[in-house]
Motif scaffolding. Structure first.
Motif, PDB file in Angstrom:
ATOM      1  N   THR A  53      59.604  -9.540-140.696  1.00  0.00           N
ATOM      2  CA  THR A  53      59.895 -11.045-140.570  1.00  0.00           C
ATOM      3  C   THR A  53      61.549 -11.155-141.022  1.00  0.00           C
ATOM      4  O   THR A  53      62.072 -11.916-140.620  1.00  0.00           O
ATOM      5  CB  THR A  53      58.912 -11.790-141.284  1.00  0.00           C
ATOM      6  N   PHE A  54      61.844 -10.052-142.152  1.00  0.00           N
ATOM      7  CA  PHE A  54      63.205 -10.077-142.917  1.00  0.00           C
ATOM      8  C   PHE A  54      63.757  -8.784-142.586  1.00  0.00           C
ATOM      9  O   PHE A  54      63.689  -8.070-143.711  1.00  0.00           O
ATOM     10  CB  PHE A  54      62.831 -10.697-144.203  1.00  0.00           C
ATOM     11  N   GLN A  64      67.099 -15.763-150.424  1.00  0.00           N
ATOM     12  CA  GLN A  64      66.231 -16.812-150.248  1.00  0.00           C
ATOM     13  C   GLN A  64      65.207 -16.115-149.209  1.00  0.00           C
ATOM     14  O   GLN A  64      63.932 -16.402-149.500  1.00  0.00           O
ATOM     15  CB  GLN A  64      66.822 -17.922-149.349  1.00  0.00           C
ATOM     16  N   MET A  65      65.527 -15.137-148.454  1.00  0.00           N
ATOM     17  CA  MET A  65      64.711 -14.369-147.600  1.00  0.00           C
ATOM     18  C   MET A  65      63.641 -13.649-148.680  1.00  0.00           C
ATOM     19  O   MET A  65      62.453 -13.760-148.375  1.00  0.00           O
ATOM     20  CB  MET A  65      65.297 -13.461-146.626  1.00  0.00           C
ATOM     21  N   GLU A 117      68.370 -19.527-139.553  1.00  0.00           N
ATOM     22  CA  GLU A 117      67.410 -18.427-139.388  1.00  0.00           C
ATOM     23  C   GLU A 117      66.102 -18.725-140.489  1.00  0.00           C
ATOM     24  O   GLU A 117      65.106 -18.263-140.067  1.00  0.00           O
ATOM     25  CB  GLU A 117      67.968 -17.024-139.971  1.00  0.00           C
ATOM     26  N   ILE A 118      66.422 -19.423-141.725  1.00  0.00           N
ATOM     27  CA  ILE A 118      65.348 -19.743-142.716  1.00  0.00           C
ATOM     28  C   ILE A 118      64.694 -20.748-141.919  1.00  0.00           C
ATOM     29  O   ILE A 118      63.334 -20.427-141.997  1.00  0.00           O
ATOM     30  CB  ILE A 118      66.056 -20.358-143.900  1.00  0.00           C
ATOM     31  N   ALA A 168      59.182 -22.214-139.612  1.00  0.00           N
ATOM     32  CA  ALA A 168      58.331 -22.590-138.386  1.00  0.00           C
ATOM     33  C   ALA A 168      57.349 -21.381-138.042  1.00  0.00           C
ATOM     34  O   ALA A 168      56.339 -21.824-137.694  1.00  0.00           O
ATOM     35  CB  ALA A 168      59.209 -23.030-137.161  1.00  0.00           C
ATOM     36  N   HIS A 169      57.520 -20.469-138.273  1.00  0.00           N
ATOM     37  CA  HIS A 169      56.681 -19.401-137.714  1.00  0.00           C
ATOM     38  C   HIS A 169      55.351 -19.148-138.942  1.00  0.00           C
ATOM     39  O   HIS A 169      54.324 -18.994-138.350  1.00  0.00           O
ATOM     40  CB  HIS A 169      57.389 -17.865-137.905  1.00  0.00           C
ATOM     41  N   ILE A 170      55.982 -19.399-139.944  1.00  0.00           N
ATOM     42  CA  ILE A 170      54.877 -19.458-141.219  1.00  0.00           C
ATOM     43  C   ILE A 170      53.835 -20.772-140.809  1.00  0.00           C
ATOM     44  O   ILE A 170      52.796 -20.432-141.028  1.00  0.00           O
ATOM     45  CB  ILE A 170      55.484 -19.660-142.457  1.00  0.00           C
TER      46      ILE A 170
END
Length: 236
Positions: free
Chosen positions: A122-123, A143-144, A174-175, A180-182
């Protein structure tokens, strides 16, 4: 839907300063909720009251039907809550890899849907910096790492305080994509931020605070129908 987090009648003080005046809201399982308001309106105090980092003088906090109001912070988190604080909370003596390894544990259902490799997928930027100290990363990378660390606890609820504050526009984008994916994965999220343009599309429910009181609580359709009034509450 099942009620995951219920906040009732929170009254929180700092000394003699009355900050929260009977804050109420409910977050259902699988929902994403925004908590909005101008600076100093009680957003972070609400989160700290939910987490037990400050002790309200009145009200209650229910999570998955259990009363958390008398529990210390660490026991609340073990109920299935993860917190990404404003400022990111890096440990000065831990590498990126150690930050992630330290946090990893199964969720309350015994499963570990978020694992080390999934976080690095994911990161990918974190995978390139595993041996760096957390404090050596850029603000966006920190933050990632803070979000990845929280995900590795496999929580039922992810709380993000000012997730994109102070980040460059491309990193902020990007964050938001990761958040949104989470959300799409089914994890419940409570997001404090000021970006109503993003939040109105990302979240299912919205709460707005003014001077420690809820002045708006509704779904996205209700937000859009009263957008001008809400934007007035958020403007400087």
């Amino acid at each position: 839907m099942t009620q995951l987090l219920t906040v009732r009648g929170l009254h929180t003080f700092y000394g003699e300063s009355h900050i929260l005046h009977g804050v109420d809201f409910t977050l259902e399982a699988g929902q994403a909720m925004s908590l909005m308001g101008r600076n100093g309106m009680g957003k972070t105090t609400t989160l700290k009251s939910v987490l037990g980092l400050v002790t309200p003088r009145g009200g209650e906090v229910l999570f998955n039907g259990s009363d958390l109001s008398t529990l210390p912070t660490w026991k609340r988190m073990r109920q299935g809550i993860a917190y990404v604080p404003e400022g990111r909370g890096m440990f000065h003596n831990l590498s990126v890899k150690e930050h992630l390894q330290l946090a990893a544990r199964p969720g309350t259902n015994g499963q570990q849907e978020w694992h080390y490799d999934r976080v690095l997928e994911t990161f990918p930027r974190l995978a390139e910096r595993l041996t760096n100290l957390g404090t050596q990363l850029s603000g966006g990378e920190q933050q990632m790492l803070a979000i990845g660390r929280a995900l590795l606890t496999n929580p039922d609820l992810l709380i993000l305080d000012e997730a994109t504050e102070g980040l460059a526009p491309l990193i902020r984008k990007e964050i938001w994509e990761v958040i949104a994916h989470i959300k799409d994965s089914g994890m419940s999220t409570l997001i404090v931020d000021k970006n109503i343009q993003v939040l109105k599309n990302l979240c299912d429910r919205h709460v707005v605070l003014v001077k420690g009181q809820v002045v708006f609580d509704g779904d996205t359709a209700e937000l859009l129908s009263d957008l001008e009034t809400v934007e007035t509450h958020l403007s400087v």
